[in-house]
Design a protein around this motif. Structure first.
Motif, PDB file in Angstrom:
ATOM      1  N   ALA A 149      -2.309  -1.877   5.088  1.00 21.78           N
ATOM      2  CA  ALA A 149      -3.722  -1.524   5.252  1.00 21.78           C
ATOM      3  C   ALA A 149      -4.480  -1.770   3.945  1.00 21.78           C
ATOM      4  CB  ALA A 149      -3.845  -0.067   5.682  1.00 21.78           C
ATOM      5  N   ASP A 150      -3.870  -1.432   2.808  1.00 27.36           N
ATOM      6  CA  ASP A 150      -4.527  -1.656   1.517  1.00 27.36           C
ATOM      7  C   ASP A 150      -4.751  -3.139   1.263  1.00 27.36           C
ATOM      8  OD1 ASP A 150      -4.932   0.916   0.638  1.00 27.36           O
ATOM      9  OD2 ASP A 150      -2.945   1.100  -0.249  1.00 27.36           O
ATOM     10  N   GLN A 151      -3.853  -3.933   1.811  1.00 29.24           N
ATOM     11  CA  GLN A 151      -3.951  -5.372   1.602  1.00 29.24           C
ATOM     12  C   GLN A 151      -5.026  -6.011   2.492  1.00 29.24           C
ATOM     13  OE1 GLN A 151      -0.001  -7.108   1.732  1.00 29.24           O
ATOM     14  NE2 GLN A 151      -0.845  -8.840   2.862  1.00 29.24           N
ATOM     15  N   ILE A 152      -5.031  -5.623   3.761  1.00 31.83           N
ATOM     16  CA  ILE A 152      -5.931  -6.307   4.698  1.00 31.83           C
ATOM     17  C   ILE A 152      -7.279  -5.603   4.816  1.00 31.83           C
ATOM     18  CG2 ILE A 152      -6.154  -7.187   7.052  1.00 31.83           C
ATOM     19  CD1 ILE A 152      -3.196  -7.046   7.320  1.00 31.83           C
ATOM     20  N   THR A 153      -7.237  -4.274   4.810  1.00 32.36           N
ATOM     21  CA  THR A 153      -8.481  -3.512   4.989  1.00 32.36           C
ATOM     22  C   THR A 153      -8.569  -2.455   3.883  1.00 32.36           C
ATOM     23  OG1 THR A 153      -7.235  -2.184   6.584  1.00 32.36           O
ATOM     24  CG2 THR A 153      -8.723  -3.831   7.495  1.00 32.36           C
ATOM     25  N   PRO A 154      -8.717  -2.895   2.628  1.00 28.99           N
ATOM     26  CA  PRO A 154      -8.579  -1.962   1.495  1.00 28.99           C
ATOM     27  C   PRO A 154      -9.587  -0.816   1.457  1.00 28.99           C
ATOM     28  CG  PRO A 154      -9.346  -4.110   0.762  1.00 28.99           C
ATOM     29  CD  PRO A 154      -9.013  -4.260   2.197  1.00 28.99           C
ATOM     30  N   LEU A 155     -10.649  -0.883   2.259  1.00 26.33           N
ATOM     31  CA  LEU A 155     -11.626   0.219   2.221  1.00 26.33           C
ATOM     32  C   LEU A 155     -11.360   1.251   3.314  1.00 26.33           C
ATOM     33  CD1 LEU A 155     -14.985  -1.701   1.555  1.00 26.33           C
ATOM     34  CD2 LEU A 155     -13.281  -0.918  -0.069  1.00 26.33           C
ATOM     35  N   TYR A 156     -10.228   1.154   3.997  1.00 20.87           N
ATOM     36  CA  TYR A 156     -10.015   1.962   5.200  1.00 20.87           C
ATOM     37  C   TYR A 156     -10.005   3.471   4.932  1.00 20.87           C
ATOM     38  CZ  TYR A 156      -5.097   3.082   4.217  1.00 20.87           C
ATOM     39  OH  TYR A 156      -3.952   3.575   3.665  1.00 20.87           O
ATOM     40  N   ARG A 157      -9.756   3.864   3.661  1.00 16.35           N
ATOM     41  CA  ARG A 157      -9.721   5.311   3.376  1.00 16.35           C
ATOM     42  C   ARG A 157     -11.126   5.903   3.313  1.00 16.35           C
ATOM     43  NH1 ARG A 157      -5.331   3.507   0.190  1.00 16.35           N
ATOM     44  NH2 ARG A 157      -3.392   4.549   0.757  1.00 16.35           N
ATOM     45  N   LEU A 158     -12.146   5.044   3.192  1.00 15.89           N
ATOM     46  CA  LEU A 158     -13.536   5.529   3.109  1.00 15.89           C
ATOM     47  C   LEU A 158     -14.129   5.637   4.509  1.00 15.89           C
ATOM     48  CD1 LEU A 158     -14.939   3.215   0.244  1.00 15.89           C
ATOM     49  CD2 LEU A 158     -13.837   5.458   0.024  1.00 15.89           C
ATOM     50  N   THR A 159     -15.118   6.533   4.653  1.00 21.36           N
ATOM     51  CA  THR A 159     -15.839   6.558   5.925  1.00 21.36           C
ATOM     52  C   THR A 159     -16.678   5.280   5.967  1.00 21.36           C
ATOM     53  OG1 THR A 159     -17.764   7.609   4.959  1.00 21.36           O
ATOM     54  CG2 THR A 159     -16.056   9.085   5.841  1.00 21.36           C
ATOM     55  N   TYR A 160     -17.183   4.936   7.160  1.00 21.99           N
ATOM     56  CA  TYR A 160     -17.925   3.675   7.225  1.00 21.99           C
ATOM     57  C   TYR A 160     -19.192   3.731   6.372  1.00 21.99           C
ATOM     58  CZ  TYR A 160     -19.818  -0.714   8.850  1.00 21.99           C
ATOM     59  OH  TYR A 160     -20.318  -2.000   8.874  1.00 21.99           O
ATOM     60  N   GLU A 195       9.215   0.041  -6.228  1.00 14.31           N
ATOM     61  CA  GLU A 195       8.698   1.235  -6.890  1.00 14.31           C
ATOM     62  C   GLU A 195       7.470   1.800  -6.176  1.00 14.31           C
ATOM     63  OE1 GLU A 195       7.881   0.512 -10.999  1.00 14.31           O
ATOM     64  OE2 GLU A 195       9.905  -0.238 -11.344  1.00 14.31           O
ATOM     65  N   ASP A 196       6.939   1.052  -5.212  1.00 14.80           N
ATOM     66  CA  ASP A 196       5.717   1.480  -4.546  1.00 14.80           C
ATOM     67  C   ASP A 196       5.965   2.737  -3.717  1.00 14.80           C
ATOM     68  OD1 ASP A 196       3.259   1.508  -3.087  1.00 14.80           O
ATOM     69  OD2 ASP A 196       3.055  -0.605  -3.632  1.00 14.80           O
ATOM     70  N   GLN A 197       5.127   3.756  -3.936  1.00 11.16           N
ATOM     71  CA  GLN A 197       5.299   5.032  -3.231  1.00 11.16           C
ATOM     72  C   GLN A 197       4.688   5.001  -1.822  1.00 11.16           C
ATOM     73  OE1 GLN A 197       6.899   7.789  -4.738  1.00 11.16           O
ATOM     74  NE2 GLN A 197       7.415   6.158  -6.193  1.00 11.16           N
ATOM     75  N   ARG A 198       3.856   3.994  -1.561  1.00 11.89           N
ATOM     76  CA  ARG A 198       3.158   3.979  -0.266  1.00 11.89           C
ATOM     77  C   ARG A 198       4.099   3.548   0.862  1.00 11.89           C
ATOM     78  NH1 ARG A 198      -1.083  -0.396  -1.517  1.00 11.89           N
ATOM     79  NH2 ARG A 198       0.783  -1.181  -2.544  1.00 11.89           N
ATOM     80  N   SER A 199       3.737   3.993   2.062  1.00  8.33           N
ATOM     81  CA  SER A 199       4.517   3.541   3.214  1.00  8.33           C
ATOM     82  C   SER A 199       4.148   2.078   3.464  1.00  8.33           C
ATOM     83  CB  SER A 199       4.165   4.370   4.447  1.00  8.33           C
ATOM     84  OG  SER A 199       2.846   4.074   4.832  1.00  8.33           O
TER      85      SER A 199
END
Ligand SMILES: C[S@@+](CC[C@H](N)C(=O)[O-])C[C@H]1O[C@@H](n2cnc3c(N)ncnc32)[C@H](O)[C@@H]1O
Length: 629
Positions: A194-205, A184-188
């Motif tokens: 990326a959400d699993q290993i680096t969950p903050l990746y959507r934010l700027t540093y 059911e997950d809509q994400r690729s």
């Protein structure tokens, strides 16, 4: 239809398992609590009446669940309806100290004539659940607990009845929230990884640093609030309570960024499995296997995986795709290739460890495979200009994932160690020994430790000794010895991993540091050498504690507090939420279970060793609170 005991236990266990998983994944999240909104709603207009303030119930009206002025619930509950819904009768008791355990609560209930009751209480809950057999018993217990105090606190008792269906819905909803159905997950798949290993990746540093800084402040505030609670109701020095009154009564410095933002991990463990198309793949397992995920994705797009590690993962993938042996399947427990671990240091040294399951393989076949792996990796790394120093294999027939440190490793090429360089020092690292995963940022952390220690060295006093607790390969002590020179009299490292202690001894010699000693064993059993230490004549003792992610066992904190020779403690934590209990135990008032003068926090600083991931390193300086002697 009512829940039988077995059903209840299974559901409880399920809830606790989810709670535990959640806590270990995201420690800032509270354990699962059945929300009030989900409690049995008998009818909309009286649902609030299930929350009972005992002080408002008269003893003669003890059969009523309603607060004064509310409706009489007993007259509106339809017994038949309840039975059909499989209601489980419980009480939720609030306003109890989280340090009170289930046994104490059971005794308290028995003392209040409630009989022998089943109690559910987790160590970090300030509430508990009491299980009852019927509505009558529930009402009876509520009446008996009117105005009751547990450890001087007026308890709050709430009826907490749920139907079997509601409980199941809740378990399902929590599970879905924590572990969304992969279908059911809509994400690729890339986004999921990326959400699993680096969950903050959507934010700027800078947004990441802000979030981590806020997280540190929250964790430290929680630590102080909880410590303060332990100082109330006791005759503590006024100064202590006053200090704890103010919010964060110590300096918390701005978080320091990592000098490197991508590809910083010098150690990566890759699963060998199958991708979405069923092809043999080396990379990261998407989600958790226990939640139905069994798909592996290559690390190509991972932000924090080092370039060399990515190359080795691809090379291993080619090797297993060309092999007639299958990958190990966690569901069927069949197959051979399990994982590959790559350590790739900033100085260029690379170690590769391949783990396989020996099932169905003869000794001869295993021997051939080792020869073929060696040939393959030696040729590959030569062509790719990778400095392969060490190739090891581990034959492992157990069920755990990951490298198993109790099973031997066999070095099939090179030497069974690699080196890393930092702060002008060179360190030997054995396969099972720990080394900080982001070398450049670790250097920033150690420099900060050096600054803090320098401030604790007084010109008019003999140089202090440094106890490097959980010293690993001796990095902190040796690096600081280089920086601080004769400002430190001696370094004593204590560590439980034998390989790491051997490395530490070797590293001290390699870096020409002669004032070191290393003790193999647990910290909690090896502080006796300080029992007759005279701080006035021999100088102050500074301890630095850099424990594993979850912090240390309470016995380590007990030993630390009891060892009065230790004047200062630098605690290095890579998960301040998980280490909060250690901080509290260091600072809580003196008691039989927490002997020795408490410590107090003086200053703290966060250092980001894990860009794009949630963790952050926190250094806290504690001083022995001598005013409390
Ligand atoms: C996070 S590592 C830190 C290592 C080292 N300080 C460094 O920075 O490289 C934690 C270390 O603590 C060790 N350890 C865990 N519990 C211990 C205990 N009770 N006593 C001594 N060492 C312990 C582990 O073996 C591991 O090497």
């Amino acid at each position: 239809m009512s829940l039988n005991v077995k059903e209840e236990t299974d559901i409880d266990r399920e809830i606790s398992t989810i709670a535990k998983t959640k806590v270990s994944n995201e420690s800032e999240i509270d354990p699962v609590v059945l929300p009030t909104a989900k409690r049995l709603k008998i009818s909309p207009e009286i649902s609030e009446a299930t929350e009972v303030n005992l002080s408002e119930i008269s003893s003669t009206a003890s059969n009523s669940l309603a607060p004064s002025g509310g409706s009489d619930v007993t007259s509106t509950i339809n017994d038949l309806d309840c039975e059909e819904r499989g209601i489980r009768y419980r009480l939720r008791i609030e306003n109890i100290s989280k340090y009170v355990n289930a046994k104490t609560i059971k005794k308290f209930l028995a003392k209040n004539d409630c009989g022998k009751l089943q109690v559910k209480k987790s160590s970090n809950w300030d509430y508990c659940y009491v299980h009852l057999n019927s509505r009558e018993q529930q009402l009876d217990v509520i009446g008996k607990l009117k105005d009751a105090k547990l450890k001087n606190k007026l308890i709050i008792v709430k009826a907490d009845n749920t139907t079997e269906q509601e409980r199941q819905d809740l378990v399902d909803a929590r599970r879905k929230k924590l572990f969304p159905d992969p279908k059911e997950d809509q994400r690729s798949p890339e986004e999921m990884l990326a959400d699993q290993i680096t969950p903050l990746y959507r934010l700027t540093y800078s947004e990441q640093l802000k979030a981590k800084g806020d997280g540190i402040i929250n964790a430290l505030s929680r630590f102080l609030v909880k410590t303060k609670e332990l100082y109330t109701d006791r005759s503590q020095p006024k100064r202590v309570t006053e200090e704890l009154e103010s919010n964060l009564p110590f300096e918390v410095h701005t978080i320091i960024s990592s000098p490197i933002l991508e590809g910083y991990r010098n150690k990566c463990e890759f699963t060998i499995g199958k991708n979405h198309e069923g092809e043999k793949t080396v990379g990261y397992l998407l989600g958790a296997f226990k939640n139905g995920f069994n798909v592996v994705m290559g690390p190509e797009k991972s932000l924090n995986t080092g370039e060399v590690s990515k190359k080795i993962a691809v090379a291993m993938q080619e090797y297993v795709r060309g092999s007639d042996l299958d990958v190990y399947d966690r569901a069927t427990k069949q197959g051979n290739w399990r994982l590959v671990c790559v350590r790739s240091q900033t100085c260029g040294d690379v170690m590769v460890i391949v783990q396989f399951h020996p099932q169905g393989l003869t000794e001869e076949r295993i021997k051939q495979e080792k020869v073929s792996l060696t040939e393959y990796f030696v040729n590959y790394t030569r062509e790719a200009q990778i400095d392969l120093k060490s190739l090891l294999v581990q034959s492992y027939d157990g069920v755990s994932n990951g490298l198993f440190d109790k099973h031997p490793l066999e070095c099939i090429f090179g030497v069974p160690y690699i080196h890393e360089e930092m702060m002008g020092c060179r360190f030997r690292i054995s396969p099972h020994a720990f080394f900080q995963t982001n070398t450049l940022a670790a250097q920033v952390l150690y420099e900060k430790c050096g600054e803090y220690i320098k401030d604790l060295c007084h010109h008019d006093k003999p140089p202090p000794i440094l106890i490097d607790m959980c010293c690993g390969t001796g990095t902190i002590g040796i690096a600081l010895s280089k920086v601080l020179g004769n400002k430190i009299k001696e370094i004593i490292g204590i560590e439980i991993c034998e390989e790491a202690v051997e490395d530490a001894k070797y590293n001290a010699t390699l870096n020409e540091i002669s004032n070191t000693q290393y003790i193999l064993g647990p910290v909690e059993k090896n502080l006796y050498f300080l029992s007759n230490y005279n701080n006035r004549e021999a100088g102050t003792v500074i301890a630095i504690l850099d424990p594993p992610r979850a912090g240390v066992h309470k016995n380590v904190i007990k030993a630390l507090r009891q060892c009065q020779a230790i004047d200062y403690l630098l605690y290095v934590s890579c998960d301040c939420n998980l280490a909060t209990q250690n901080f509290i135990d260091l600072c809580k008032p003196l008691s039989r279970s927490h002997p020795g003068t408490p410590f107090k926090p003086v200053r703290a600083v966060g250092i980001d060793l894990f860009p794009h991931a949630k963790q952050v390193e926190l250094l806290i300086e504690f001083h022995r609170d001598t005013d409390q002697n």
